[in-house]
Every structure is written in C-alpha cells, then in structure tokens.
Design a protein around this motif. Structure first.
Motif, PDB file in Angstrom:
ATOM      1  N   ALA A 122     -32.513 -24.114  13.500  1.00  0.00           N
ATOM      2  CA  ALA A 122     -31.610 -24.359  12.373  1.00  0.00           C
ATOM      3  C   ALA A 122     -32.367 -24.893  11.160  1.00  0.00           C
ATOM      4  CB  ALA A 122     -30.515 -25.349  12.778  1.00  0.00           C
ATOM      5  N   PHE A 123     -33.416 -25.676  11.409  1.00  0.00           N
ATOM      6  CA  PHE A 123     -34.228 -26.206  10.316  1.00  0.00           C
ATOM      7  C   PHE A 123     -35.335 -25.224   9.897  1.00  0.00           C
ATOM      8  CE2 PHE A 123     -32.232 -30.142  11.599  1.00  0.00           C
ATOM      9  CZ  PHE A 123     -32.172 -30.874  10.429  1.00  0.00           C
ATOM     10  N   TRP A 124     -35.301 -24.035  10.443  1.00  0.00           N
ATOM     11  CA  TRP A 124     -36.281 -22.994  10.127  1.00  0.00           C
ATOM     12  C   TRP A 124     -37.713 -23.505  10.290  1.00  0.00           C
ATOM     13  CZ3 TRP A 124     -35.730 -17.807   8.960  1.00  0.00           C
ATOM     14  CH2 TRP A 124     -34.408 -17.356   8.858  1.00  0.00           C
TER      15      TRP A 124
ATOM     16  N   ARG B 283     -29.398 -26.598   5.680  1.00  0.00           N
ATOM     17  CA  ARG B 283     -30.055 -25.761   4.669  1.00  0.00           C
ATOM     18  C   ARG B 283     -30.458 -26.552   3.427  1.00  0.00           C
ATOM     19  NH1 ARG B 283     -26.135 -21.570   5.893  1.00  0.00           N
ATOM     20  NH2 ARG B 283     -24.889 -22.320   4.139  1.00  0.00           N
ATOM     21  N   CYS B 284     -29.764 -27.652   3.158  1.00  0.00           N
ATOM     22  CA  CYS B 284     -30.038 -28.390   1.917  1.00  0.00           C
ATOM     23  C   CYS B 284     -30.642 -29.766   2.185  1.00  0.00           C
ATOM     24  CB  CYS B 284     -28.760 -28.522   1.089  1.00  0.00           C
ATOM     25  SG  CYS B 284     -27.427 -29.421   1.904  1.00  0.00           S
ATOM     26  N   TRP B 285     -31.323 -29.940   3.324  1.00  0.00           N
ATOM     27  CA  TRP B 285     -31.847 -31.262   3.658  1.00  0.00           C
ATOM     28  C   TRP B 285     -32.875 -31.753   2.642  1.00  0.00           C
ATOM     29  CZ3 TRP B 285     -37.054 -31.863   4.295  1.00  0.00           C
ATOM     30  CH2 TRP B 285     -37.811 -30.735   4.627  1.00  0.00           C
TER      31      TRP B 285
ATOM     32  N   GLU C  10     -41.412 -27.414   2.142  1.00  0.00           N
ATOM     33  CA  GLU C  10     -40.584 -27.804   3.289  1.00  0.00           C
ATOM     34  C   GLU C  10     -41.372 -27.748   4.593  1.00  0.00           C
ATOM     35  OE1 GLU C  10     -36.976 -25.622   3.489  1.00  0.00           O
ATOM     36  OE2 GLU C  10     -36.189 -26.387   1.595  1.00  0.00           O
TER      37      GLU C  10
ATOM     38  N   TYR D  43     -21.555 -23.796  12.020  1.00  0.00           N
ATOM     39  CA  TYR D  43     -21.558 -23.328  10.631  1.00  0.00           C
ATOM     40  C   TYR D  43     -21.692 -24.494   9.657  1.00  0.00           C
ATOM     41  CZ  TYR D  43     -20.625 -19.593   7.253  1.00  0.00           C
ATOM     42  OH  TYR D  43     -20.746 -18.652   6.256  1.00  0.00           O
TER      43      TYR D  43
ATOM     44  N   GLN E 116     -25.185 -25.959   9.935  1.00  0.00           N
ATOM     45  CA  GLN E 116     -26.145 -25.111   9.235  1.00  0.00           C
ATOM     46  C   GLN E 116     -26.035 -25.290   7.726  1.00  0.00           C
ATOM     47  OE1 GLN E 116     -28.431 -23.041  10.978  1.00  0.00           O
ATOM     48  NE2 GLN E 116     -29.370 -23.079   8.967  1.00  0.00           N
ATOM     49  N   MET E 117     -24.820 -25.473   7.233  1.00  0.00           N
ATOM     50  CA  MET E 117     -24.607 -25.664   5.799  1.00  0.00           C
ATOM     51  C   MET E 117     -25.348 -26.905   5.301  1.00  0.00           C
ATOM     52  SD  MET E 117     -20.985 -26.275   3.796  1.00  0.00           S
ATOM     53  CE  MET E 117     -20.821 -27.974   4.364  1.00  0.00           C
ATOM     54  N   TYR E 118     -25.302 -27.980   6.086  1.00  0.00           N
ATOM     55  CA  TYR E 118     -25.981 -29.214   5.690  1.00  0.00           C
ATOM     56  C   TYR E 118     -27.489 -29.117   5.900  1.00  0.00           C
ATOM     57  CZ  TYR E 118     -21.963 -32.109   4.590  1.00  0.00           C
ATOM     58  OH  TYR E 118     -20.863 -32.640   3.975  1.00  0.00           O
TER      59      TYR E 118
END
Length: 357
Positions: A252-254, A153-155, A208, A146, A149-151
C-alpha cells in the motif's frame, strides 16, 4: 412516474448534473429533493441511478449539509451493503465524503456523521445467516482498504496523524471480533503506525523511496512488536494472517522490493533478542514475505532495479536457510518444492458466495 415521456426523461437525466451550477444556498435542498425523486422512479428507469448524485458533487461535498449527504449516502450506499458488491464508483463516493473536507476535525465529523452509519448497518447483519450474508463483510473490507489507500497515498504531504483511520480502527475493534476479522483490522493498524513513523520525518526535500529506506529499522521494530503481541494474544497460528496484513501494508505504501528486503533483514536482526519460538516465527514470516516474486509490471515501469532487487531477495533467502531451526528449514524447503517463488503474491480476500443454509 410509471410512464415518462421523452421530455421528462431528458429532465431526469439532467438533474444530477445541475447540482454543480446551483448557488450554495439552495444546493443542499436541491440534492435532497433530487435524490428522493430518483428513488421514486420505476424499475425500468433504473438506468438513471447508475451514477449516484453524489458522484457529480465529488470534491464539493463540503458545500452540502452533512445531514443531506448522510441521507443520500443511505440511499446510494448503505442499502447496497448487504445485497451487492460496491463498485469503484461507490467507493469513490465513499472516499469523497472524507477527502472533500479540508481540516482533520471536519473529516472526523464527516466520518461519524456520514460513514459510521454505513458501517454500523453492515455490523448489524455481520453474523446473520441469510442469503449473501457475507456481502456486508466483503464491502466493509473494500471500504476499509479504499480509505486506507486514500490516506497512504498522501503520507508525504500530511502534517497530522490519520485521525479518520484511527476512528475507523476504533469502530472495527468495538463492533467486530478481532480474531475473526484479523487481516482487515491488522492491516489498518499497521498502516496507521507506519504512517505515524513516516510523519515524524522531516524529509520534504527527499524522495519518498529514500524516506522509506531511511526508516526501515523503525518500521521493522513496529512490525516485530505488533507481530509478537498478536502471537501472544491469539496464538502462534495467527502468523499467516499477519503475513497477509503486513504484505498488504508494504504494498500500500508502494515500497520497493529493496526497501522491503531491508525491513526484512532488520526484522531478522531484531529476532535475535526474542525467545526461540518467536525467533523461529519471525524467520518463517520473513521467508513468506520474500519468497514470491514481484509482478513483471514493476520491472517494466520501475525506475531502477530497486523495484525488483532479485539479488537482495536471494541473499535474504540464503540467510534464512542458514537458520539452525528444523522448522525454518522445513518451511524453506516446502516453498522451494511447491514453486511458490515463481508465482505472484495472492492477496487474502473475503470469499463472497451464496449461502442458502
């Protein structure tokens, strides 16, 4: 507190919601006293604890004293680590303990002060064979995923390396066996290194997906390096666990399937400079990574064919099939015969069950 009248019930219900409206000077003290009060309620009043008090302070935890938050986290989260699964609300509370702070230094301090004790409590019972002894492992895995994933998402908007993730990785390596907790630790390691690769890119004006595609070679080099290091450290049998860790990181990095296929092709190119054994294992790893089909939801909501890229997948599999190694050919045939190509990726998870032995 054994019996509450209607007025008292109403007051208790409203207590958590009052925190946001209070002046900062008394908010910490109010939160601590409210948490202690809620903890004294009889079992039949457990409904009041369905939403932790911390949830009502989401985004404003930096305004509350860290010592107070640490005590509240102990009551709301730490006690649950070894007895029940953390739910989405619990995980939101955990992540808010980091996301509320503005600077990296404050987040790292909050991690060591607030969240490290939660993880340490789980580490203490990690190998204790009691009822639900695997629950701690399951919950730590959930927390790590979790926060990662939080980090992740905002890379694109980040300006510094993920110091909290680095501190988290250090704690896991110091307290746990890497070999026995390989997927969780390796996924975190891969995410950190991928994050740092993307952080070096000056791509504010780029999409992205374009940034990820432009850095496929560097990501592939990182993957091959870590893969070979782990094969040398833990043995060749570790490749399947690395596959799960890597697939979790890519998802995770989509990353679109087109980007993932480009990374895979780069990994195959890089494997030519490796020993014969490592070259074979890289091909088997890439084969496993790309044999499952993407979920249909990507085809529905994806902006273009890059989300699925069936042609790229088939070309990649044809390339692997041409490898001269009998072991690679055998693995390719095994996957074809077992029809794995028609199924979705099944994520590696800790199995939580009751063990009374």
């Amino acid at each position: 507190m054994d019996d509450l009248n209607d007025d008292e019930v109403l007051i208790v219900r409203r207590l958590p919601y009052m925190a946001r409206s209070l002046p900062i000077t008394i908010r910490s003290d109010f939160c601590l006293k409210t948490q202690k009060l809620l903890g004294t309620l009889p079992p039949q009043c457990g409904m009041f604890l369905r939403m932790p008090l911390l949830k009502h302070l989401s985004g404003e935890l930096h305004l509350v004293n860290n010592d107070v938050i640490a005590e509240m986290i102990f009551e709301a989260i730490t006690k649950k680590m070894v007895c029940s699964k953390l739910n989405r609300m619990d995980l939101d509370v955990v992540s808010s303990c980091l996301s509320s702070w503005k600077s990296d230094q404050e987040r790292v301090e909050a991690f060591y002060k607030i969240l490290a004790p939660v993880l340490n409590a789980a580490f203490e019972v990690w190998d204790v064979k009691t009822v639900n002894f695997k629950m701690a492992r399951y919950n730590v895995d959930k927390i790590v995923n979790y926060i990662t994933q939080m980090y992740v998402r905002c890379w694109k908007t980040a300006s510094n390396p993920p110091f909290v993730l680095t501190a988290l990785l250090k704690g896991l390596k110091q307290n746990l066996s890497i070999k026995e907790n390989y997927v969780t630790i390796s996924h975190l390691q891969l995410a950190i290194e991928c994050f740092e690769i993307l952080l070096k890119v000056d791509g504010n004006e780029l999409d992205e997906d374009d940034i990820l595609e432009d850095n496929t070679l560097d990501i592939a080099k990182m993957c091959v390096r870590l893969f070979c290091d782990d094969l040398n450290s833990y043995g060749h049998h570790i490749w399947k666990l690395f596959y799960h860790a890597l697939q979790k990181t890519l998802d995770a990095f989509w990353m679109t399937k087109r980007t993932q296929h480009k990374i895979s092709n780069c990994m195959l190119d890089l494997s030519k400079d490796l020993s014969a054994d490592l070259d074979v294992l890289v091909h088997i790893l890439v084969l496993e990574l790309n044999f499952y089909k993407v979920d249909d939801i990507f085809g529905i909501f994806g902006s273009d064919d890059s989300c699925i890229d069936d042609d790229g997948r088939e070309q990649l599999l044809d390339r692997i099939k041409m490898h001269p190694s009998c072991e690679v050919k055998a693995n390719h045939s095994k996957l074809v015969l077992s029809h794995i190509s028609d199924s979705d990726y099944k994520e590696f998870l800790y199995n939580v069950h009751h063990d009374y032995s």
